[in-house]
Design an enzyme around this catalytic site. Sequence first.
Site, PDB file in Angstrom:
ATOM      1  N   ILE A 269       0.884  -1.169   0.000  1.00  0.00           N
ATOM      2  CA  ILE A 269       0.000   0.000   0.000  1.00  0.00           C
ATOM      3  C   ILE A 269       0.916   1.210   0.000  1.00  0.00           C
ATOM      4  CG2 ILE A 269      -1.556   1.328   1.475  1.00  0.00           C
ATOM      5  CD1 ILE A 269      -2.907  -1.203   2.272  1.00  0.00           C
ATOM      6  N   ALA A 350      12.791  13.423  10.628  1.00  0.00           N
ATOM      7  CA  ALA A 350      13.036  13.841   9.244  1.00  0.00           C
ATOM      8  C   ALA A 350      12.886  15.356   9.111  1.00  0.00           C
ATOM      9  CB  ALA A 350      12.111  13.097   8.287  1.00  0.00           C
ATOM     10  N   HIS A 363       4.091   4.350   8.703  1.00  0.00           N
ATOM     11  CA  HIS A 363       5.153   4.329   9.717  1.00  0.00           C
ATOM     12  C   HIS A 363       5.016   3.092  10.606  1.00  0.00           C
ATOM     13  CE1 HIS A 363       8.257   6.322  12.182  1.00  0.00           C
ATOM     14  NE2 HIS A 363       7.681   5.649  13.168  1.00  0.00           N
ATOM     15  N   ARG A 922      38.346  22.754   0.691  1.00  0.00           N
ATOM     16  CA  ARG A 922      38.417  24.079   1.310  1.00  0.00           C
ATOM     17  C   ARG A 922      39.390  24.108   2.511  1.00  0.00           C
ATOM     18  NH1 ARG A 922      32.629  26.835   2.318  1.00  0.00           N
ATOM     19  NH2 ARG A 922      33.154  28.943   1.704  1.00  0.00           N
ATOM     20  N   GLU A1268      38.195  30.478   1.992  1.00  0.00           N
ATOM     21  CA  GLU A1268      38.453  29.267   2.780  1.00  0.00           C
ATOM     22  C   GLU A1268      38.652  29.531   4.260  1.00  0.00           C
ATOM     23  OE1 GLU A1268      41.345  26.586   0.243  1.00  0.00           O
ATOM     24  OE2 GLU A1268      41.867  28.702   0.112  1.00  0.00           O
TER      25      GLU A1268
HETATM   26  C1  LIG Z   1      14.547  11.066   4.295  1.00  0.00           C
HETATM   27  C2  LIG Z   1      13.820  10.281   5.321  1.00  0.00           C
HETATM   28  C3  LIG Z   1      14.050  10.552   6.648  1.00  0.00           C
HETATM   29  C4  LIG Z   1      13.381   9.826   7.634  1.00  0.00           C
HETATM   30  N1  LIG Z   1      13.643  10.115   8.943  1.00  0.00           N
HETATM   31  C5  LIG Z   1      13.018   9.408   9.908  1.00  0.00           C
HETATM   32  C6  LIG Z   1      13.287   9.668  11.274  1.00  0.00           C
HETATM   33  O1  LIG Z   1      14.079  10.537  11.620  1.00  0.00           O
HETATM   34  N2  LIG Z   1      12.617   8.938  12.195  1.00  0.00           N
HETATM   35  C7  LIG Z   1      11.730   7.971  11.841  1.00  0.00           C
HETATM   36  O2  LIG Z   1      11.147   7.354  12.723  1.00  0.00           O
HETATM   37  N3  LIG Z   1      11.463   7.713  10.569  1.00  0.00           N
HETATM   38  C8  LIG Z   1      12.098   8.396   9.592  1.00  0.00           C
HETATM   39  N4  LIG Z   1      11.842   8.097   8.285  1.00  0.00           N
HETATM   40  C9  LIG Z   1      10.973   6.955   7.966  1.00  0.00           C
HETATM   41  C10 LIG Z   1       9.540   7.366   7.812  1.00  0.00           C
HETATM   42  O3  LIG Z   1       8.995   7.739   9.037  1.00  0.00           O
HETATM   43  C11 LIG Z   1       8.777   6.194   7.246  1.00  0.00           C
HETATM   44  O4  LIG Z   1       9.337   5.893   6.002  1.00  0.00           O
HETATM   45  C12 LIG Z   1       7.329   6.539   7.039  1.00  0.00           C
HETATM   46  O5  LIG Z   1       6.714   6.794   8.239  1.00  0.00           O
HETATM   47  C13 LIG Z   1       6.596   5.479   6.263  1.00  0.00           C
HETATM   48  O6  LIG Z   1       5.318   5.988   5.919  1.00  0.00           O
HETATM   49  P1  LIG Z   1       4.800   6.064   4.421  1.00  0.00           P
HETATM   50  O7  LIG Z   1       3.412   6.563   4.457  1.00  0.00           O
HETATM   51  O8  LIG Z   1       5.709   6.839   3.594  1.00  0.00           O
HETATM   52  O9  LIG Z   1       4.877   4.536   4.031  1.00  0.00           O
HETATM   53  P2  LIG Z   1       4.924   3.876   2.603  1.00  0.00           P
HETATM   54  O10 LIG Z   1       6.310   3.912   2.084  1.00  0.00           O
HETATM   55  O11 LIG Z   1       3.894   4.418   1.725  1.00  0.00           O
HETATM   56  O12 LIG Z   1       4.551   2.377   3.016  1.00  0.00           O
HETATM   57  C14 LIG Z   1       5.380   1.669   3.907  1.00  0.00           C
HETATM   58  C15 LIG Z   1       4.830   0.267   4.189  1.00  0.00           C
HETATM   59  O13 LIG Z   1       3.657   0.368   4.931  1.00  0.00           O
HETATM   60  C16 LIG Z   1       2.582  -0.333   4.337  1.00  0.00           C
HETATM   61  N5  LIG Z   1       1.381   0.430   4.579  1.00  0.00           N
HETATM   62  C17 LIG Z   1       1.246   1.766   4.448  1.00  0.00           C
HETATM   63  N6  LIG Z   1       0.006   2.136   4.856  1.00  0.00           N
HETATM   64  C18 LIG Z   1      -0.631   1.018   5.219  1.00  0.00           C
HETATM   65  C19 LIG Z   1      -1.922   0.760   5.712  1.00  0.00           C
HETATM   66  N7  LIG Z   1      -2.829   1.710   5.924  1.00  0.00           N
HETATM   67  N8  LIG Z   1      -2.254  -0.534   5.973  1.00  0.00           N
HETATM   68  C20 LIG Z   1      -1.388  -1.545   5.774  1.00  0.00           C
HETATM   69  N9  LIG Z   1      -0.133  -1.346   5.308  1.00  0.00           N
HETATM   70  C21 LIG Z   1       0.239  -0.080   5.046  1.00  0.00           C
HETATM   71  C22 LIG Z   1       2.955  -0.449   2.884  1.00  0.00           C
HETATM   72  O14 LIG Z   1       2.395  -1.605   2.326  1.00  0.00           O
HETATM   73  C23 LIG Z   1       4.465  -0.515   2.929  1.00  0.00           C
HETATM   74  O15 LIG Z   1       4.883  -1.829   3.111  1.00  0.00           O
HETATM   75  C24 LIG Z   1      12.465   8.810   7.273  1.00  0.00           C
HETATM   76  C25 LIG Z   1      12.221   8.546   5.916  1.00  0.00           C
HETATM   77  C26 LIG Z   1      12.898   9.264   4.956  1.00  0.00           C
HETATM   78  C27 LIG Z   1      12.642   8.979   3.512  1.00  0.00           C
END
Ligand SMILES: Cc1cc2nc3c(=O)[nH]c(=O)nc-3n(C[C@H](O)[C@H](O)[C@H](O)COP(=O)(O)OP(=O)(O)OC[C@H]3O[C@@H](n4cnc5c(N)ncnc54)[C@H](O)[C@@H]3O)c2cc1C
Length: 1329
Positions: A269, A350, A363, A922, A1268
């Site tokens: 998802i 993040a 998450h 630098r 520098e």
């Molecule tokens: C640059 C960067 C910095 C980050 N820094 C931090 C940090 O400092 N601390 C931290 O804790 N996290 C950090 N993260 C991680 C981030 O919190 C998680 O990647 C994020 O919360 C995932 O959520 P998403 O909606 O993007 O998930 P997606 O990538 O869209 O999905 C992730 C997974 O969850 C599943 N899923 C999503 N929604 C559902 C649902 N409703 N039901 C069932 N399955 C579901 C999907 O199938 C997939 O397997 C960072 C990520 C990035 C890219």
Amino acid sequence: MRLCLKKASLTCLSGLRRGNRGSGVPPTLNLCRESQLPTLRFHLTGTKYSCGSGGCGACTVMVSRYDPKTKKIHHYPVTACLVPICSLHGAAVTTVEGVGSIKTRIHPVQERLAKCHGTQCGFCSPGMVMSIYTLLRNHPEPTPEQITEALGGNLCRCTGYRPIVESGKTFCAESTVCQMKGSGKCCMDQEEKSFTSRQEKMCTKLYNEDEFQPFDPTQEPIFPPELIRMAEDPNKRRLTFRGKRTTWITPVNLNDLLELKTSFPEAPIIMGNTAVGPSIKFRDEFHPVFISPLGLQELYFVDSTDDGVTIGAGYSLAQLNDALHFIVSEQPKEKTKTYHALLKHLRTLAGAQIRNMATLGGHVVSRPNYSDLNPILAAGNATINLISKEGKRQIPLDGRFLEKSPEANLKSEETVLSVYIPHSTQWHFVSGLRIAQRQENAFAIVNAGMSVKFEDGTDTIKELQMFYGSVGPTVVSASKTCQQLIGRKWNDQMLSDACRLVLDEIYIPPDAEGGMVEYRRTLIISLLFKFYLKVRRGLNKMDPHKFPDIPEKFVSALEDFPIETPQGIQMFQCVDPHQPPQDPVGHPVMHQSAIKHTTGEAVFVDDMPPISQELFLAVVTSTRAHAKIILIDTSAALALPGVVDVITAEDVPGDNSYQGEIFYAQNEVICVGQIVCTVAADTYAHAKEAAKKVRIVYEDLEPRIITIEQALEHNSFLSAEKKIEQGDVEQAFKYVDQIIEGKVHVEGQEHFYMETQTILAIPQEEDKEMVCTYVTLGTYLFQEYVAAALNIPRNRIACHTKRAGGAFGGKVSKPALLGAVSAVAAKKTGRPIRFILERGDDMLITAGRHPLLGKYKIGFMNNGVIKAADIEYYINGGCSPDESELVMEFMVLRSENAYYIPNFRCRGRPCKTNLPSNTAFRGFGFPQGIVVGEAYITAVASQCDLTPEQVKEINMYKRTSRTAHKQTFNPEPLRRCWKECLEKSSFSARKLAAEEFNKKNYWKKRGLAAVPMKFTVGIDYCSMAAALVHIYLDGSVLVSHSGCELGQGLHTKMIQVASRELNIPESYIHLSETNTTTVSNATFTAGSMGADINGKAVQNACQILKARLEPVIRKNPRGTWEVWISEAYKESISLSTTGYFKGYQTNMDWKKGEGNAFPYFVYGASCSEVEVDCLTGAHKLLRTDIFMDAAFSINPAVDIGQIEGAFVQGMGFYTIEELKYSPEGVLYSRGPDDYKIPTVTEIPEEFNVTLVHSQNPIAIYSSKGLGEAGMFLGSSVLFAIYDAMAAARRERGLTKTFTLSSPATPELIRMTCVDQFTDMVRLVRRAPC
Ligand SMILES: Cc1cc2nc3c(=O)[nH]c(=O)nc-3n(C[C@H](O)[C@H](O)[C@H](O)COP(=O)(O)OP(=O)(O)OC[C@H]3O[C@@H](n4cnc5c(N)ncnc54)[C@H](O)[C@@H]3O)c2cc1C
Ligand code: FES
Ligand code: FES
């Protein structure tokens, strides 16, 4: 698919539709995925691509969606590199082009960022604009805190952030940009300020707010009505986008989602795509089907009851933050402890973009081991509400779920509907704790969620939960420990047992991913101790009679450092009131390209439109540090679609090894990351895919040398020893009171320029000509290498460079090598080659600053006078010569810094190892080398019971003297900078205050340090410069010169020079690019001399032209410039000329170890104050004051920008930037996720910079090169941290001196502040169960 892209052209949208029909564009293609696919970037150049992983913010755009439920439009920032195009159906996307443009009207955000000098190279600027703009769309009058928060996900490597924040603050309701903070007078009330000491007029206004156009939030473009109609359409249908290999499905409602989940149980998802996206990109995950319920109303809700709150899984972390803020404002405090804990971590998780993309459901389900929220949710007894076609069920978000036990998991057809978080209760405490390499936008090194419930009215533990992140492959629960503590009283004995138990329960193996095992184990119990103290404080608040409070000295352990909005004053000399108003020299003129930077119209190489027939290049690099190449099998790669050729050493028509630099590895590899071959294909995706298929068989060779120590063992060096010596060192050691010896390790640094190395090589039809466009500091070297590789004369190679998105030394020699690699590919294929290094490849291949091992033996008197010093330097040069010998020469020559030591010897050698070749950076060795000097000064001070500042003062040069290499100089400006730095920063008073603070606080310590600096400009063999100036018949002037614009404002200063010399307004002068066809044999733009030497060349050309015009002007003194030019033309006067500067006259005789090695010196001093958290190793930079001898600044805004930017880069180098290698020489740090440069939260809370006026007749307009010098001043932060750590160690009865090394990372700080917890970890070492 419906996507409204402000400024999108029709072609682009049709490009998207083509993609939807499966003609090659996969549905998962990100909005800004591959920089090599400009068509898919809609022919818009604004949105930059730098890391591709969501970690830098260069690609920030604004997404707007209409919510039919609330009837509101939601604007939020996203990192385009992680946004799948299909997820944008129904959304409006605004790129920087949609905000404003030079062609139409620039937006106040763009204007102010430019005018506040918030851009240097400009590569980060569109992203910065988008972050501030999006904030203003939601909060037209933001607070300063909101500005800082909005910028937390945007990296800038040039400016040091201060001017960027300041531009944002101009939108705040109250004027918060007063630069005279603390002086009692606003800078806006006064034009200039006197230095009481010298009665010198000083200015503080780098820009004029009156010039800003007003910001009118009502004038923003409206949300497209068609998208509103679409969102409200009751007859919506399921959407399917089919690509060649993947299908994207957006369900129409919850039932549809459940249907899809049943049909495609393995399909992820996709919500924020911040977990799935990086896995696809960096871990080669593949999914044939994606289900994206983004925007599905059923997943977006908050339901608050008496017992808790249920939050929809679709809520982004930013929305979760807002919802929790609302709840804590409504509910009594005792119910909101879990929410407060979540809110604390949501602030630093993040950057704003990721928080707006990532969802709660994503998450929770992705369960990253570093998760900041899951440990708290688990500690707060949250539950997950699941739904499938089978029905609904609840599972606990507990240890078993987080540890991924199969029985506690979601079923593949289930979807998370929401998460329920119960309210906390009266005798219940919940906390979130974390420490990361930097405060914001960095994965935790260790984090934790902890909660304890007591029997009512007692401190008897009824329930205890502890969850730790980043200590294993998943978040782990210390459930056994918790179980054993039930029924215990919350007291010191319980804590002690808890620490022992938890260390026993949570095992981190010695070879654990991420290393830092002892540190992480220490954190496990240090965080537990913090929780223990918090709870004790909480109990005391509830019943002070029954539960004693924690000792006052421990209170500071409770809170993390707050994030403050930085502020400060910048002071510089005022322009002489008699100077003609038209003369721009000395004024803080805005960067020549600043507006183009902020509108995204400044063209970088990656922005150049596709060229017919062009091919993309992907590299295949060595995976071994030292090995024989047995076989290169390219057959599988060549068989892939779109692949045109694989290029190896066999294809190099000329020299494959030039000046010791190898273009393509032949027969053997000498480092991990060496280019073995390249693949040329019709798209970058094809090239990259094919590169993975190239099979190389190696046979390891001995020795494999990775570290300096190993190189010393093997006597492996790149060049002979360099030495300077004065006096009789050995003899002097016999007559001193004390002698100390020590070692200092200074680790390397990655340039992390925002624009990675980029080259466009276009073979021409005729005469073997090759046209190259690239980013560099040295056009002639590039030309030289390409000529050598192709075996053609240099006159066939035309090299162009317009601007570089940052360089910092990393674009001197490396572009030449990469240029040769691409030119060979262009020659072999006969087609244009576009070669853009991905961030990870760039970091791997191009290396950076040399790590240093410094050894010293110092003889001194008890009063602090140093009589003798014997210094040895060894740097890790890597596998090829590059600039290592020169870096060592500079290091040795500058080794004495600001101190006179009558008997002084410094020797140094660059080591040859099997690492990628380190290069210019630098400061060219100075920032590393000088740490050794400051380290022994600190050690001497400690032995003599003096402060380091006293020992510095005692040993500092005081009068006109000769350096150890016998160059005469007058240190008067050095003494002035030093004195003013100490006086104006109230150093002594603040040092006393820090001591008082330290007496009162056991777990937090403050430290102050001041460092003086005697820096040098120039590199002797590259100080000549040339210019070409044309005057056209309309009076307009075109200036070309040999310097490259890297963001340092060189072209801006050259326009100022030409304007003064020709006596015409700056607007008449244009500077287009640097190229080898107009100015030949141009040396590097390096050594802080760009403006010095090119300024002289431009001045020379302008003076020649002015002399030619003189007779015409004399004839018609009242005429205008245009009339004179016209007259001159009629009189057949040539209006075009070259100018030349033959360079500074320097010399150095290395046999004697003496000479006038440098044209002049730059002096400065800085003082920093920090606070460190002894329990975690975090530090906060409270204040920095810099006094820099600028002589006469041609452009104070540019010079202050260079000083601030270099200082912040230096501060990063000395504190948080840490490159990690495996023992086999494999670089682990390959992107912003694992290499942390400072963000806006790291810069000093108070940041004051003063340009000190002096004379420098040798340089143009008596200026000095300042590109520098600021770098080394960042070490004041390192030494302030040492001061704080020394205070902690003194209090704990530990030795006065301790080994100093750089960077002072959280790990180093924590492990140096030895205490019962570090002792316990060292004692409790156990094998795994
Ligand atoms: C640059 C960067 C910095 C980050 N820094 C931090 C940090 O400092 N601390 C931290 O804790 N996290 C950090 N993260 C991680 C981030 O919190 C998680 O990647 C994020 O919360 C995932 O959520 P998403 O909606 O993007 O998930 P997606 O990538 O869209 O999905 C992730 C997974 O969850 C599943 N899923 C999503 N929604 C559902 C649902 N409703 N039901 C069932 N399955 C579901 C999907 O199938 C997939 O397997 C960072 C990520 C990035 C890219
Ligand atoms: S390129 Fe998108 S965040 Fe770095
Ligand atoms: S101006 Fe920010 S990265 Fe260069």
